[in-house]
Design an enzyme around this catalytic site. Structure first.
Site, PDB file in Angstrom:
ATOM      1  N   THR A   1       0.833  -1.214   0.000  1.00 57.65           N
ATOM      2  CA  THR A   1       0.000   0.000   0.000  1.00 57.65           C
ATOM      3  C   THR A   1       0.867   1.263   0.000  1.00 57.65           C
ATOM      4  O   THR A   1       1.993   1.227   0.489  1.00 57.65           O
ATOM      5  CB  THR A   1      -0.862  -0.047   1.280  1.00 57.65           C
ATOM      6  OG1 THR A   1      -1.776  -1.122   1.153  1.00 57.65           O
ATOM      7  CG2 THR A   1      -1.611   1.235   1.555  1.00 57.65           C
TER       8      THR A   1
ATOM      9  N   ARG B   1     -14.232  -7.410  -0.150  1.00 63.75           N
ATOM     10  CA  ARG B   1     -13.553  -7.000   1.092  1.00 63.75           C
ATOM     11  C   ARG B   1     -12.969  -5.579   0.957  1.00 63.75           C
ATOM     12  O   ARG B   1     -12.376  -5.222  -0.063  1.00 63.75           O
ATOM     13  CB  ARG B   1     -12.454  -8.007   1.398  1.00 63.75           C
ATOM     14  CG  ARG B   1     -11.632  -7.690   2.651  1.00 63.75           C
ATOM     15  CD  ARG B   1     -10.347  -6.974   2.299  1.00 63.75           C
ATOM     16  NE  ARG B   1      -9.472  -6.804   3.461  1.00 63.75           N
ATOM     17  CZ  ARG B   1      -8.407  -6.003   3.464  1.00 63.75           C
ATOM     18  NH1 ARG B   1      -8.087  -5.315   2.400  1.00 63.75           N
ATOM     19  NH2 ARG B   1      -7.668  -5.886   4.544  1.00 63.75           N
TER      20      ARG B   1
HETATM   21  N1  ASP Z   1      -3.864  -1.995   4.732  1.00 65.84           N
HETATM   22  C1  ASP Z   1      -4.123  -2.560   3.427  1.00 65.84           C
HETATM   23  C2  ASP Z   1      -5.411  -3.308   3.476  1.00 65.84           C
HETATM   24  O1  ASP Z   1      -5.643  -4.010   4.424  1.00 65.84           O
HETATM   25  C3  ASP Z   1      -3.027  -3.469   2.961  1.00 65.84           C
HETATM   26  C4  ASP Z   1      -1.630  -2.899   3.039  1.00 65.84           C
HETATM   27  O2  ASP Z   1      -1.375  -1.962   3.783  1.00 65.84           O
HETATM   28  O3  ASP Z   1      -0.770  -3.386   2.318  1.00 65.84           O
HETATM   29  O4  ASP Z   1      -6.174  -3.220   2.543  1.00 65.84           O
END
Ligand code: ASP
Length: 368
Positions: free
Chosen positions: A227, A255
């Protein structure tokens, strides 16, 4: 940009490094920053044996995105513009799990989430599950500016994008496809004993594509991270935060993680700080991580780094991920409880660093 990248070659202020060694905190011997910026490109299992040239690719990408924000803040542009531009740069970079290069759902789709928040007004906008918007963070900003809502999802968010015309760049879903992320999906589904979906229309696999540096076949849960996010303080004293993601590899049932949830993976408030998170989204939502950090500063009167450490190390579980943050006084925090976090930071006093594991890979201080 060349000028900014060249700053990494500057001599490190020995006195300051001595005082700040190992704390990740803003040095109290430095003058208060007029502007500050921090970005992340995800947290998780980042293999320390990653070949140096691969590490360099990531640190170059982080430095390039940081340079975009530095130039804007230095010239007096608002924090909101800077965080949007930096996140768009990272969305366009296929190394990260946002925009092009995002992870796949179990059905082989890229469903993208993003949010943005203005600390001056507490206005915010977010989108979830979009599939044809090139830069979801820009659409999130338009939700904030052009609607009375905060979060739009899926077909509704796409319809809103349609209504904005050329202001929002649209792409075929195959634009987001990368072989690397497809290989990660294969690992995830194999582990779950589920069949692979067909390749998305218009997508083709390329041979010999290296897996992302976050990939570890030993731990496919962490292979999904990457992310991106950015927080900034501008010369007018305003804070802003933006976060964008493809979510988790192999996600199902539409989701939605923490990245588009204001107060969980993203938050900005001029009274305290701006925060962007990365990691196991469900935990960030459960504990309202970004808002918790802000609240601890406001109600307990603790520093940004103390609040961030309390939440990341005391509330989240080990390996859940991390946060980047900047306070109204320009204090910077980059705190994580996973192996590493792709990150970069700079401020008007000359702080400039790019890091992946515990210690920064490149840094300079007091050079400007
Ligand atoms: N926080 C993000 C999610 O759960 C994933 C990530 O941070 O890589 O969608």
């Amino acid at each position: 940009m060349v000028r900014v990248l060249a700053m990494f070659a500057c001599v490190v202020c020995a006195l300051c490094l001595q005082a700040c060694r190992g704390t990740q905190e803003r040095c109290t011997m430095q003058p208060r920053a007029e502007w500050a910026i921090v970005l992340h490109g995800g947290a998780g299992v980042i293999d320390k044996d990653t070949p140096p040239e691969r590490v360099r690719e990531y640190t170059d990408s982080l430095a390039r995105a940081l340079a975009v924000g530095i130039e804007m803040l230095e010239s007096g542009r608002p924090a909101l513009d800077a965080v949007e531009a930096v996140v768009m740069t990272l969305e366009d970079d296929e190394k990260f799990n946002a925009g092009r290069g995002a992870v796949f759902t179990a059905e082989g789709r890229n469903e993208l989430d993003a949010s943005i928040m203005d600390g001056a007004t507490l206005r915010c906008g977010a989108v979830a599950g979009v599939t044809t918007v090139k830069n979801p963070v820009r659409l999130a900003r338009r939700v904030m500016e052009r609607t009375r809502h905060v979060l739009l999802s899926r077909e509704g968010a796409e319809a809103f994008a349609d209504s904005l015309g050329p202001d929002i760049a649209r792409v075929e879903p195959s634009y987001f496809f990368t072989t690397r992320r497809w290989r990660v999906l294969e690992e995830v589904l194999k582990e779950r004993g589920e069949p692979m979906p067909p390749l998305p229309k218009g997508a083709s696999l390329s041979a010999g594509d290296a897996p992302p540096a976050t990939q570890s076949v030993r731990d496919t849960r962490n292979a999904t991270f990457g992310t991106v996010g950015c927080v900034a303080l501008d010369r007018s004293g305003n804070l802003a935060a933006a976060t964008s993601t493809g979510g988790m590899s192999g996600k199902r049932w539409a989701r939605i993680g923490d990245s588009p949830i204001i107060g969980a993976g993203n938050y900005a408030n001029n009274a305290s700080c701006a925060v962007s998170g990365t990691g196991t989204g469900e935990e960030f939502i459960r504990h309202g991580v970004a808002r918790d950090i802000s609240d601890r500063m406001l109600y307990k009167g603790v520093s940004l780094n103390q609040a961030a450490r309390e939440v990341v190390h005391g509330v989240l579980r080990p390996d859940d991920g991390g946060i980047i943050a900047v306070s109204r006084s320009g204090e910077i925090a980059m705190v994580f409880n996973s192996d590493g976090m792709f990150r970069a930071a700079a401020d008007s006093t000359g702080r400039l660093e790019v890091g992946i594991w515990e210690r920064p890979e490149m840094q300079s201080s007091g050079a400007r």
